[in-house]
Design a protein around this motif. Structure first.
Motif, PDB file in Angstrom:
ATOM      1  N   LEU A 136      24.603 -15.122  26.933  1.00  0.00           N
ATOM      2  CA  LEU A 136      25.095 -14.965  25.560  1.00  0.00           C
ATOM      3  C   LEU A 136      26.626 -14.933  25.539  1.00  0.00           C
ATOM      4  N   LYS A 137      27.198 -14.306  26.534  1.00  0.00           N
ATOM      5  CA  LYS A 137      28.658 -14.297  26.654  1.00  0.00           C
ATOM      6  C   LYS A 137      29.177 -15.709  26.913  1.00  0.00           C
ATOM      7  N   ALA A 138      28.471 -16.433  27.772  1.00  0.00           N
ATOM      8  CA  ALA A 138      28.865 -17.815  28.073  1.00  0.00           C
ATOM      9  C   ALA A 138      28.911 -18.653  26.793  1.00  0.00           C
ATOM     10  N   TYR A 139      28.021 -18.316  25.868  1.00  0.00           N
ATOM     11  CA  TYR A 139      27.963 -19.051  24.605  1.00  0.00           C
ATOM     12  C   TYR A 139      29.256 -18.923  23.804  1.00  0.00           C
ATOM     13  N   SER A 140      29.979 -17.827  24.009  1.00  0.00           N
ATOM     14  CA  SER A 140      31.251 -17.622  23.298  1.00  0.00           C
ATOM     15  C   SER A 140      32.457 -17.683  24.236  1.00  0.00           C
ATOM     16  N   VAL A 141      32.254 -18.222  25.432  1.00  0.00           N
ATOM     17  CA  VAL A 141      33.319 -18.219  26.443  1.00  0.00           C
ATOM     18  C   VAL A 141      34.501 -19.108  26.048  1.00  0.00           C
ATOM     19  N   TRP A 142      34.293 -20.028  25.134  1.00  0.00           N
ATOM     20  CA  TRP A 142      35.379 -20.895  24.656  1.00  0.00           C
ATOM     21  C   TRP A 142      36.468 -20.121  23.926  1.00  0.00           C
ATOM     22  N   LEU A 143      36.143 -18.871  23.494  1.00  0.00           N
ATOM     23  CA  LEU A 143      37.122 -18.036  22.806  1.00  0.00           C
ATOM     24  C   LEU A 143      37.966 -17.221  23.770  1.00  0.00           C
ATOM     25  N   ALA A 144      37.499 -17.108  24.994  1.00  0.00           N
ATOM     26  CA  ALA A 144      38.076 -16.137  25.921  1.00  0.00           C
ATOM     27  C   ALA A 144      39.247 -16.690  26.712  1.00  0.00           C
TER      28      ALA A 144
END
Lengths: 188, 188
Positions: free
Chosen positions: B96-104
């Motif tokens: 689930l974190k990987a799904y938003s990793v583009w923000l990090a």
DNA sequence: TAACCCATGTAAACGGTTACATGATTTC
DNA sequence: GAAATCATGTAACCGTTTACATGGGTTA
């Protein structure tokens, strides 16, 4: 759960119903939620200032609330993404069954694991097709670290590795069950 | 959950405390439960005639209730093992974190996934060691379909395939994050 | 003497699933 | 006329986790 919704809203504004549709299709293939969880969760997130909504009136369909992530929400989401994770418990009913498979009729067990092998193989093929489609359609975006497409592709890769591993394990176990020995008899 | 307890009791009679210890170590690496779940569950199973207990008095330690699986329980367990499973939802916070990793921040993300890679690699090595030990110590039993050792070995194999897949995925993603491009820049 | 192991329970809180509830519009 | 889609909510239930609770014996 909230971060699943925030992760979707970070990409585009969506209504509760839109979120429901995306969550049913499994966000990144590794999360899901029903609408009865989503609506109260959106209210909670709004109470915490993570999202906000405006009502969009429609003629032919019911009006809807379109939610947008706030700066606060985006900030919280970014923090969460790289925050450490405690190893969670994995629960898998099929593996639990495997733990007691020595009690079962081997023929029935073979049926079970071959069926599961087939199902996971099918899911693997679906994922691989989607992956091929992404590579063709999204091209260079899959290498841009700040593109949502890169992140979606990354989660898909986990789906592929998961299903491949699962399929192989089912095949291995089914094969052993087919060629194995019962009782005190020797092998070879 | 009940079937996890029955699966253990099918191998040998155990007290609630013994079951707790085994459940904490993760039954077949893919299930777990705390003692607050186990004791009421044992009472429920006894009410349904699946298990029965006798009190064993001890001098130096508190008395204990040793539970044994009944014929009914064994029958139910056997039926359940080969009964079809509905595909359950997989929930994985890291994906689930990987799904938003583009923000990090990519550097922080690399740290996260390299750490996870290391943790899963370590677990993989532990499993492989246990597997090697089983092959040496249990030998032919691992081929006897009606031996609990065969079943334990089978679940371990799933653990190995799971951790191997997870490790590889973390490595793949970390590598992409290290060598990737940010912003609208082209690749290559 | 403080911490840990053995041993068994109950209670509260939390997260998720299923069911209940409503209602307009569009498609078959 | 029936079923499906869009759209949003609440209520009940169920399984899991965390905390509360007790108490004797062993080890550091």
């Amino acid at each position: 759960m909230g971060f699943a919704l925030l992760g979707l809203l970070a990409q585009e504004p969506l209504s509760g119903y839109d979120l429901k549709l995306r969550m049913e299709r499994r966000v990144g293939n590794f999360w899901s939620a029903g609408h009865s969880q989503i609506y109260p969760e959106l209210a909670r997130l709004e109470g915490e200032g993570m999202v906000e909504h405006r009502v969009v009136e429609q003629q032919d369909r019911p009006d809807k609330k379109v939610y947008t992530i706030t700066d606060t929400g985006l900030h919280e989401l970014k923090e969460w993404v790289t925050a450490p994770v405690e190893p969670g418990v994995v629960r898998d009913e099929l593996v639990l069954k495997a733990y007691s498979v020595w009690l079962a009729d081997p023929e029935k067990a073979v049926t079970l694991f071959r069926d599961q092998q087939r199902l996971h193989k099918e899911q693997l093929l679906r994922y691989e097709e989607i992956g091929a489609w992404m590579e063709e359609e999204w091209g260079e975006d899959l290498y841009r670290l700040d593109s949502p497409r890169f992140a979606i592709y990354a989660t898909l890769q986990r789906g592929i590795s998961y299903e491949r591993g699962y399929t192989e394990w089912c095949a291995w176990l089914a094969y052993r069950l087919e060629s194995g020995v019962r009782g005190g008899g020797a092998r070879a």
